[in-house]
Design a protein around this motif. Structure first.
Motif, short mmCIF file in Angstrom:
data_model
loop_
_atom_site.label_atom_id
_atom_site.label_comp_id
_atom_site.label_asym_id
_atom_site.label_seq_id
_atom_site.Cartn_x
_atom_site.Cartn_y
_atom_site.Cartn_z
N ILE A 1 0.84 -1.18 0.00
CA ILE A 1 0.00 0.00 0.00
C ILE A 1 0.88 1.24 0.00
CG2 ILE A 1 -1.86 1.22 1.16
CD1 ILE A 1 -2.56 -1.56 0.06
N SER B 1 0.95 5.57 -0.15
CA SER B 1 0.22 6.81 0.06
C SER B 1 1.07 7.96 -0.47
CB SER B 1 -0.08 7.02 1.55
OG SER B 1 -0.76 8.25 1.75
N CYS C 1 -8.16 2.96 -5.95
CA CYS C 1 -7.49 3.90 -5.05
C CYS C 1 -8.50 4.59 -4.16
CB CYS C 1 -6.67 4.93 -5.82
SG CYS C 1 -7.66 6.10 -6.79
N ARG D 1 -4.62 13.39 -0.89
CA ARG D 1 -3.84 12.21 -0.50
C ARG D 1 -4.42 11.00 -1.22
NH1 ARG D 1 -2.23 12.04 5.43
NH2 ARG D 1 -0.67 13.42 4.48
N GLU E 1 -4.18 6.90 -2.00
CA GLU E 1 -3.71 5.62 -1.46
C GLU E 1 -4.14 4.50 -2.39
OE1 GLU E 1 -3.67 4.25 3.00
OE2 GLU E 1 -5.52 3.52 2.06
N GLU F 1 -2.75 0.19 -3.93
CA GLU F 1 -1.80 -0.92 -3.83
C GLU F 1 -0.92 -0.95 -5.08
OE1 GLU F 1 -1.74 -5.60 -2.55
OE2 GLU F 1 -3.40 -4.91 -3.78
#
Length: 569
Positions: free
Chosen positions: A70, A72, A115, A143, A145, A147
């Protein structure tokens, strides 16, 4: 040597905090500069068709194994520099009212990745260009995030975030190909089970975890139970009070709630409200003052209790090989120890723990001359048990003490906290700050795996757990480095890559491995950069025999091997 192992007076440890902050800031600056330098040379032109809104970034994997995880990243979808002369009020108003409705992540091959996007709102920042004074700005920041899968070892992979179209925009993105994988939830309907293709983890009523290894078919029960005991020892030595009953959360009901549920990961929060003894009786202080050696102390904990609120987060990634565990608590007690327990129920008399250039093999039973009831050991990154069919490895970050309990279940106990009030050793040196009051957090990972030779795959996973994926934002540009690239391709069963650095004297790229196992293996290395020579080396980084790229290098059991690669200038 005393400060690094936590055995010194309070004044020394206060100074260590400052030293760690300084070294951390220095390392962060070096990392940021290095990422920016490389990212500017990575070809991100594949995102040119996405228009001016594309926000490329590069994910870096500094380990020796291809991995996912993951990621970020904070992206500025709009910036207004102070030098532009816009009125402050107007500047902030423009950014705050900018329409934002999410976006998507693409890889360099056009695949769309699931995401999550969080609006961080208005943010102040500044650039530090080489040829001008600092350049301040306000930005609207998101932001992102997701994988990132299959990031090459010793390499990187480029992605881009494409914000959703703003009002009045007609620009259309090229239709991306969907990424591999499915959209099944990792979370069960009852909100207590996390499951991917490898493992299934269920949180029970008492907050413990039952974990099923799908490949091996083995079920591990009672994981993540907390243990609490008194500690009338010192910074060097643990000592449980005579006759004390060990406390656990095994019979304590926990509150369980869903913390995250996304296409790429899910997480559960487990909360215990635990009453534990507040501290040792006053007699402990008298025993300290009279220099009674810790083995002869008779003090016990008092009956008064305080609340120890334990917050445990278990997290499973779609591509994860292990269950991630985070423990958080505010330490309100004194003179005690907190551990997390992982029963293995494996029939073996030995275990393995990460040490310097080896996975050290240790007996579960102490030698006949051992007198201390505690049989704790030191580990670097993991402790592991296995039989011929299945194993369980517990990886951790900075939790260096463990014990394999002689409880009939071969339970791995990892120390999360020790609270004591003196240095110990050869005199009276009170250390009230060694009681470690206040907030604490610990991170671990439970990795089930096959037995025998398959265990080293879990050891590699433990190393990946300790090392984050790094990410750096950039822009759309051409470059001499491909968007997905490894600088060093290598292969070798049971080998761990432990170092990749530039030699101070020769400028060679020095790469080091070691053989985890008791069997001979082979190493094949192919540098993916222009080089003049590949040669054997030693720990002093002296060049030896010249090698052909890709040739098999025999590596004896437990051997350390170092290669020197001379870049072509």
């Amino acid at each position: 040597h005393d400060s690094i192992c936590g055995c010194s007076v309070d004044e020394v440890h206060r100074e260590m905090v400052t030293r760690f902050e300084k070294s951390g800031q220095t390392a962060e600056c070096i990392i940021a500069d290095s990422i920016a330098h490389i990212a500017q040379r990575v070809d991100t032109s594949a995102f040119a068709d996405c228009g001016e809104r594309a926000q490329p970034f590069v994910v870096f994997n500094t380990t020796g194994w291809t991995r996912g995880g993951i990621v970020s990243v904070d992206v500025d979808i709009s910036r207004i520099y102070f030098r532009e002369g816009v009125d402050f009020g107007e500047m902030k108003m423009r950014l705050k009212t900018l329409p934002v409705s999410g976006g998507e992540v693409l890889d360099s091959e056009g695949r769309r990745l699931a995401c999550s996007v969080t609006d961080l709102g208005l943010r102040f920042g500044y650039d530090l260009p080489d040829d001008r004074f600092r350049q301040p700005y306000f930005a609207r920041t998101l932001r992102v995030e997701f994988e990132a899968a299959d990031v090459p070892g010793c390499g990187h992979r480029a992605f881009a975030f494409i914000p959703s179209g703003q009002e009045g925009e007609k620009e259309q993105l090229p239709e991306p190909r969907l990424s591999g994988g499915d959209a099944r939830s990792l979370l069960s309907e009852d909100g207590r089970t996390l499951e991917n293709d490898r493992i299934r983890a269920t949180v029970e009523e008492n907050g413990s975890v039952t974990l099923i290894d799908k490949a091996g078919g083995r079920t591990f029960r009672g994981l993540c139970v907390y243990e609490n005991t008194g500690d009338v020892g010192n910074e060097y030595m643990y000592r449980q009070p005579n006759g004390e009953t060990t406390l656990t959360t095994e019979l304590l009901k926990a509150e369980v709630s869903v913390l995250a549920d996304t296409p790429y990961e899910a997480a559960l929060e487990i909360v215990h409200e635990w009453q534990v003894p507040a501290e040792a009786e006053a007699s402990l202080e008298r025993e300290r003052e009279e220099l009674i050696w810790f083995t002869g102390r008779r003090s016990v904990r008092e009956e008064r209790t305080v609340t120890l609120r334990l917050r445990t987060i278990v997290r499973l990634e779609r591509g994860g090989r292990g269950l991630r565990v985070r423990s958080e608590f505010d330490n309100t007690a004194r003179d005690h120890r907190v551990r997390m327990l992982f029963p293995t129920d494996l029939n073996t008399g030995v275990h393995y723990a990460d040490s310097i250039f080896e996975a050290a093999r240790r007996d579960n039973e102490p030698a006949a001359e051992w007198r201390n009831p505690s049989y704790c050991h030191h580990q670097q990154a993991f402790v592991s048990l296995h039989d011929e069919e299945v194993g369980l490895t517990i990886a951790s970050k900075g939790l260096n003490e463990y014990e394999v309990l002689r409880d009939g279940r071969n339970t791995i106990a990892v120390t999360l906290l020790r609270s004591v009030g003196e240095l110990g050793d050869w005199g009276l040196f009170p250390t009230p700050e060694a009681q470690c009051p206040g907030p604490h957090a610990a991170e671990l990972m439970i990795v089930p795996h096959g037995g025998g030779g398959q265990r080293t795959d879990a050891y590699a996973e433990a190393y990946l757990f300790q090392t984050p994926l790094y990410v750096g934002t950039t822009d759309v540009h051409g470059g001499e480095v491909p968007p997905c690239h490894s600088w060093l391709e290598w292969s070798g069963r049971d080998l761990a890559l432990s170092a990749c650095k530039v030699a101070e004297d020769t400028g060679d790229v020095v790469v080091r491995w070691y053989n985890w196992s008791d069997k001979q293996t082979e190493l094949a290395v192919e540098p993916v950069f222009a080089h003049e020579r590949l040669a054997m080396s030693d720990v002093l980084e002296r060049r030896g025999e010249t090698l052909d790229s890709g040739s098999a290098i025999p590596i004896a059991p437990y051997r350390i091997v170092t290669l020197a690669i001379t870049p072509k200038v």
